[in-house]
Design an enzyme around this catalytic site. Structure first.
Site, PDB file in Angstrom:
ATOM      1  N   ARG A  74      87.301  55.715 -20.647  1.00 31.86           N
ATOM      2  CA  ARG A  74      87.655  54.730 -19.610  1.00 31.86           C
ATOM      3  C   ARG A  74      88.560  53.638 -20.187  1.00 31.86           C
ATOM      4  NH1 ARG A  74      82.321  52.666 -16.984  1.00 31.86           N
ATOM      5  NH2 ARG A  74      83.775  51.462 -15.726  1.00 31.86           N
ATOM      6  N   GLN A 105      84.161  42.478  -9.730  1.00 31.46           N
ATOM      7  CA  GLN A 105      83.101  43.369 -10.207  1.00 31.46           C
ATOM      8  C   GLN A 105      83.682  44.336 -11.248  1.00 31.46           C
ATOM      9  OE1 GLN A 105      80.436  44.841  -6.745  1.00 31.46           O
ATOM     10  NE2 GLN A 105      82.393  44.335  -5.802  1.00 31.46           N
ATOM     11  N   ASP A 108      87.744  46.200 -15.910  1.00 24.14           N
ATOM     12  CA  ASP A 108      89.065  46.390 -16.531  1.00 24.14           C
ATOM     13  C   ASP A 108      89.774  45.031 -16.628  1.00 24.14           C
ATOM     14  OD1 ASP A 108      89.939  47.726 -13.345  1.00 24.14           O
ATOM     15  OD2 ASP A 108      90.650  45.802 -14.092  1.00 24.14           O
ATOM     16  N   HIS A 123      80.454  41.734 -13.764  1.00 26.41           N
ATOM     17  CA  HIS A 123      79.891  42.934 -14.402  1.00 26.41           C
ATOM     18  C   HIS A 123      80.408  43.128 -15.821  1.00 26.41           C
ATOM     19  CE1 HIS A 123      79.058  44.695 -10.133  1.00 26.41           C
ATOM     20  NE2 HIS A 123      78.148  43.797 -10.498  1.00 26.41           N
ATOM     21  N   CYS A 131      77.111  44.329 -30.337  1.00 28.01           N
ATOM     22  CA  CYS A 131      76.060  45.198 -30.861  1.00 28.01           C
ATOM     23  C   CYS A 131      74.948  45.372 -29.834  1.00 28.01           C
ATOM     24  CB  CYS A 131      75.484  44.609 -32.155  1.00 28.01           C
ATOM     25  SG  CYS A 131      74.133  45.604 -32.825  1.00 28.01           S
ATOM     26  N   CYS A 134      71.676  43.657 -31.983  1.00 30.14           N
ATOM     27  CA  CYS A 134      71.558  42.217 -32.297  1.00 30.14           C
ATOM     28  C   CYS A 134      72.467  41.351 -31.437  1.00 30.14           C
ATOM     29  CB  CYS A 134      71.862  41.981 -33.791  1.00 30.14           C
ATOM     30  SG  CYS A 134      73.588  42.165 -34.246  1.00 30.14           S
ATOM     31  N   GLY A 197      88.360  46.049  -1.766  1.00 32.11           N
ATOM     32  CA  GLY A 197      88.092  47.264  -2.538  1.00 32.11           C
ATOM     33  C   GLY A 197      86.697  47.387  -3.085  1.00 32.11           C
ATOM     34  N   ASN A 223      89.982  47.147   2.990  1.00 27.47           N
ATOM     35  CA  ASN A 223      89.450  48.404   2.475  1.00 27.47           C
ATOM     36  C   ASN A 223      89.903  49.505   3.431  1.00 27.47           C
ATOM     37  OD1 ASN A 223      87.694  50.609   1.730  1.00 27.47           O
ATOM     38  ND2 ASN A 223      86.349  49.090   0.765  1.00 27.47           N
TER      39      ASN A 223
HETATM   40  C1  BV8 Z   1      70.435  43.611 -11.643  1.00 30.81           C
HETATM   41  C2  BV8 Z   1      79.579  47.767 -15.107  1.00 30.81           C
HETATM   42  C3  BV8 Z   1      68.357  42.616 -12.200  1.00 30.81           C
HETATM   43  C4  BV8 Z   1      79.238  49.067 -15.782  1.00 30.81           C
HETATM   44  C5  BV8 Z   1      78.580  47.910 -12.897  1.00 30.81           C
HETATM   45  C6  BV8 Z   1      69.092  45.065  -4.403  1.00 30.81           C
HETATM   46  C7  BV8 Z   1      69.169  46.152  -3.548  1.00 30.81           C
HETATM   47  C8  BV8 Z   1      69.385  47.434  -4.061  1.00 30.81           C
HETATM   48  C9  BV8 Z   1      69.535  47.639  -5.440  1.00 30.81           C
HETATM   49  C10 BV8 Z   1      69.459  46.553  -6.280  1.00 30.81           C
HETATM   50  C11 BV8 Z   1      69.244  45.283  -5.761  1.00 30.81           C
HETATM   51  N1  BV8 Z   1      69.224  44.407  -6.817  1.00 30.81           N
HETATM   52  C12 BV8 Z   1      69.422  45.101  -7.964  1.00 30.81           C
HETATM   53  C13 BV8 Z   1      69.557  46.414  -7.670  1.00 30.81           C
HETATM   54  C14 BV8 Z   1      69.767  47.475  -8.654  1.00 30.81           C
HETATM   55  C15 BV8 Z   1      71.258  47.690  -8.975  1.00 30.81           C
HETATM   56  C16 BV8 Z   1      71.995  48.149  -7.747  1.00 30.81           C
HETATM   57  O1  BV8 Z   1      72.691  47.383  -7.110  1.00 30.81           O
HETATM   58  N2  BV8 Z   1      71.816  49.402  -7.426  1.00 30.81           N
HETATM   59  C17 BV8 Z   1      72.429  49.960  -6.245  1.00 30.81           C
HETATM   60  C18 BV8 Z   1      73.754  50.631  -6.599  1.00 30.81           C
HETATM   61  C19 BV8 Z   1      71.458  50.984  -5.671  1.00 30.81           C
HETATM   62  N3  BV8 Z   1      71.853  46.487  -9.506  1.00 30.81           N
HETATM   63  C20 BV8 Z   1      71.744  46.208 -10.819  1.00 30.81           C
HETATM   64  O2  BV8 Z   1      71.124  46.911 -11.588  1.00 30.81           O
HETATM   65  C21 BV8 Z   1      72.397  44.941 -11.314  1.00 30.81           C
HETATM   66  N4  BV8 Z   1      71.464  44.250 -12.161  1.00 30.81           N
HETATM   67  O3  BV8 Z   1      70.263  43.429 -10.481  1.00 30.81           O
HETATM   68  O4  BV8 Z   1      69.568  43.213 -12.624  1.00 30.81           O
HETATM   69  C22 BV8 Z   1      67.831  41.880 -13.354  1.00 30.81           C
HETATM   70  C23 BV8 Z   1      67.638  40.512 -13.236  1.00 30.81           C
HETATM   71  C24 BV8 Z   1      67.110  39.813 -14.315  1.00 30.81           C
HETATM   72  C25 BV8 Z   1      66.834  40.472 -15.515  1.00 30.81           C
HETATM   73  C26 BV8 Z   1      67.067  41.854 -15.632  1.00 30.81           C
HETATM   74  C27 BV8 Z   1      67.567  42.563 -14.541  1.00 30.81           C
HETATM   75  C28 BV8 Z   1      73.604  45.248 -12.182  1.00 30.81           C
HETATM   76  C29 BV8 Z   1      74.692  45.864 -11.362  1.00 30.81           C
HETATM   77  C30 BV8 Z   1      75.968  46.002 -12.230  1.00 30.81           C
HETATM   78  C31 BV8 Z   1      76.185  47.444 -12.609  1.00 30.81           C
HETATM   79  N5  BV8 Z   1      77.416  47.577 -13.384  1.00 30.81           N
HETATM   80  N6  BV8 Z   1      79.675  47.964 -13.667  1.00 30.81           N
HETATM   81  C32 BV8 Z   1      80.418  49.996 -15.834  1.00 30.81           C
HETATM   82  O5  BV8 Z   1      81.441  49.730 -15.152  1.00 30.81           O
HETATM   83  O6  BV8 Z   1      80.318  51.001 -16.558  1.00 30.81           O
HETATM   84  S1  BV8 Z   1      78.706  48.204 -11.262  1.00 30.81           S
HETATM   85  C33 BV8 Z   1      80.059  49.174 -10.890  1.00 30.81           C
HETATM   86  O7  BV8 Z   1      79.984  49.305  -9.466  1.00 30.81           O
HETATM   87  C34 BV8 Z   1      81.442  48.609 -11.129  1.00 30.81           C
HETATM   88  O8  BV8 Z   1      81.475  47.324 -11.681  1.00 30.81           O
HETATM   89  C35 BV8 Z   1      82.019  48.559  -9.696  1.00 30.81           C
HETATM   90  O9  BV8 Z   1      82.970  47.592  -9.496  1.00 30.81           O
HETATM   91  C36 BV8 Z   1      80.770  48.233  -9.006  1.00 30.81           C
HETATM   92  C37 BV8 Z   1      80.644  48.128  -7.556  1.00 30.81           C
HETATM   93  O10 BV8 Z   1      81.164  49.224  -6.937  1.00 30.81           O
HETATM   94  P1  BV8 Z   1      82.526  49.007  -6.139  1.00 30.81           P
HETATM   95  O11 BV8 Z   1      83.380  48.059  -6.902  1.00 30.81           O
HETATM   96  O12 BV8 Z   1      82.205  48.641  -4.763  1.00 30.81           O
HETATM   97  O13 BV8 Z   1      83.174  50.406  -6.276  1.00 30.81           O
HETATM   98  P2  BV8 Z   1      82.887  51.694  -5.381  1.00 30.81           P
HETATM   99  O14 BV8 Z   1      83.456  52.867  -6.092  1.00 30.81           O
HETATM  100  O15 BV8 Z   1      81.452  51.706  -4.941  1.00 30.81           O
HETATM  101  O16 BV8 Z   1      83.731  51.433  -4.039  1.00 30.81           O
HETATM  102  C38 BV8 Z   1      85.132  51.395  -4.114  1.00 30.81           C
HETATM  103  C39 BV8 Z   1      85.616  50.904  -2.770  1.00 30.81           C
HETATM  104  O17 BV8 Z   1      87.028  50.781  -2.842  1.00 30.81           O
HETATM  105  C40 BV8 Z   1      85.320  51.844  -1.624  1.00 30.81           C
HETATM  106  O18 BV8 Z   1      84.809  51.116  -0.531  1.00 30.81           O
HETATM  107  C41 BV8 Z   1      86.687  52.440  -1.270  1.00 30.81           C
HETATM  108  O19 BV8 Z   1      86.814  52.691   0.115  1.00 30.81           O
HETATM  109  C42 BV8 Z   1      87.591  51.335  -1.678  1.00 30.81           C
HETATM  110  N7  BV8 Z   1      88.947  51.745  -2.037  1.00 30.81           N
HETATM  111  C43 BV8 Z   1      89.356  52.918  -2.553  1.00 30.81           C
HETATM  112  N8  BV8 Z   1      90.698  52.876  -2.773  1.00 30.81           N
HETATM  113  C44 BV8 Z   1      91.118  51.627  -2.389  1.00 30.81           C
HETATM  114  C45 BV8 Z   1      90.001  50.906  -1.922  1.00 30.81           C
HETATM  115  N9  BV8 Z   1      90.094  49.634  -1.475  1.00 30.81           N
HETATM  116  C46 BV8 Z   1      91.315  49.065  -1.488  1.00 30.81           C
HETATM  117  N10 BV8 Z   1      92.429  49.692  -1.916  1.00 30.81           N
HETATM  118  C47 BV8 Z   1      92.364  50.962  -2.375  1.00 30.81           C
HETATM  119  N11 BV8 Z   1      93.480  51.601  -2.791  1.00 30.81           N
END
Ligand code: BV8
Length: 250
Positions: A74, A105, A108, A123, A131, A134, A197, A223
């Site tokens: 990536r 979010q 990059d 994010h 690390c 640590c 997006g 979007n």
């Molecule tokens: C946390 C880094 C607690 C990693 C990412 C409440 C309800 C349900 C679930 C939860 C909740 N609270 C917490 C959760 C759990 C979880 C979660 O949300 N799960 C869901 C998915 C079921 N959340 C977490 O775990 C979060 N942490 O809450 O911790 C806590 C508190 C205290 C102490 C300990 C713990 C952490 C979430 C962060 C995860 N990390 N990224 C990596 O990248 O490798 S998230 C990842 O998804 C990316 O960052 C990305 O940006 C993000 C969100 O997705 P989108 O950006 O929306 O991308 P997606 O592909 O889904 O959609 C793209 C959109 O673009 C589409 O709509 C499409 O139509 C559109 N599109 C396409 N082309 C275009 C366009 N739009 C415009 N122009 C275009 N050309």
């Protein structure tokens, strides 16, 4: 195709009243730069893996070499990508007024390479290596990448010997306090929020548009598809970031 009048007027009102504008971007913001979205249907080396499974500390503990290979792939893909006209259009108003807060979010650096200052990477960032054990930052470079490698042993921490991980927020990990504070303050204080997006599926970031709306802001979604947010925004523009933002802000 000009912006829908309701959106053009909302932007004009915010600027003419010197109101704060919060821009929240998601993976769709980077799609036209060739960076796959999380829930898109891209066919690549990694499409058989579910990001939701790989982007976790559990996956790292189970097979750090697989997870690290995914991130190296990536990182190389982002390095080869270029910001598009939408990124550049977002960078313009921020140069003209400090009233724009950019919350992303995305992990990059395409916003920065287009000239934006990102106020909150909620994010984290692909390139902020640290690390796993640590937490020490890793400033060194990266060894050459074999693009076909599907497992790459992480670099060893110079301090404790642990594995060097990307500085992103994995599922199940807390968001950075400072970035989240900036993001929630901006959502509460803004007169207009542009949501660009994002599928609105990842929490707590997905709650920012509702927070802005509850606080009195006009919330605009850009979007090409309907999302989990679409019923709760003031107006949606079914357009891509690269098409819409230059028309709206250029
Ligand atoms: C946390 C880094 C607690 C990693 C990412 C409440 C309800 C349900 C679930 C939860 C909740 N609270 C917490 C959760 C759990 C979880 C979660 O949300 N799960 C869901 C998915 C079921 N959340 C977490 O775990 C979060 N942490 O809450 O911790 C806590 C508190 C205290 C102490 C300990 C713990 C952490 C979430 C962060 C995860 N990390 N990224 C990596 O990248 O490798 S998230 C990842 O998804 C990316 O960052 C990305 O940006 C993000 C969100 O997705 P989108 O950006 O929306 O991308 P997606 O592909 O889904 O959609 C793209 C959109 O673009 C589409 O709509 C499409 O139509 C559109 N599109 C396409 N082309 C275009 C366009 N739009 C415009 N122009 C275009 N050309």
């Amino acid at each position: 195709m000009p912006p829908p009048p309701a959106i053009a007027n909302a932007v004009r009102d915010a600027i003419s009243h010197d109101g704060r504008i919060c821009v929240l971007t998601g993976a769709g913001m980077s799609a036209e730069s060739g960076v796959p979205t999380f829930r898109g249907t891209q066919h690549d080396l990694w499409s058989r893996f579910d990001p939701m499974q790989l982007a976790t500390a559990e996956a790292w503990r189970a097979d750090a070499a697989l997870v690290w290979a995914w991130y190296r792939w990536r990182m190389a893909l982002v390095r080869d990508a270029q910001p598009h006209a939408g990124h550049r259009a977002l960078a313009e108003p921020a140069r003209r007024t400090s009233r724009v807060t950019l919350v992303t979010q995305n992990v990059d650096d395409l916003h920065e390479r287009a000239g934006s200052v990102v106020d909150a990477h909620v994010h984290g960032s692909l390139f902020a290596l640290r690390c796993f054990d640590c937490g020490s930052g890793h400033e060194g470079g990266l060894p050459p990448l074999d693009p076909a490698a599907q497992r790459i042993a992480p670099m060893a921490c110079a301090y404790c010997g642990g594995g060097i991980r990307p500085g992103v927020v994995w599922f199940g990990e807390a968001l950075p306090d400072d970035a989240w504070q900036v993001a929630t303050d901006a959502a509460r204080d803004c007169m207009l929020m542009l949501v660009v997006g994002t599928s609105g599926l990842v929490h707590p970031a997905a709650g920012l548009p509702a927070l802005a709306r509850r606080s009195g802001a006009t919330v605009v979604e850009i979007n090409p598809e309907r999302t989990a947010l679409s019923d709760d925004v003031d107006v949606s523009w079914r357009a891509t970031a690269g098409d819409a933002l230059p028309l709206l802000l250029g």
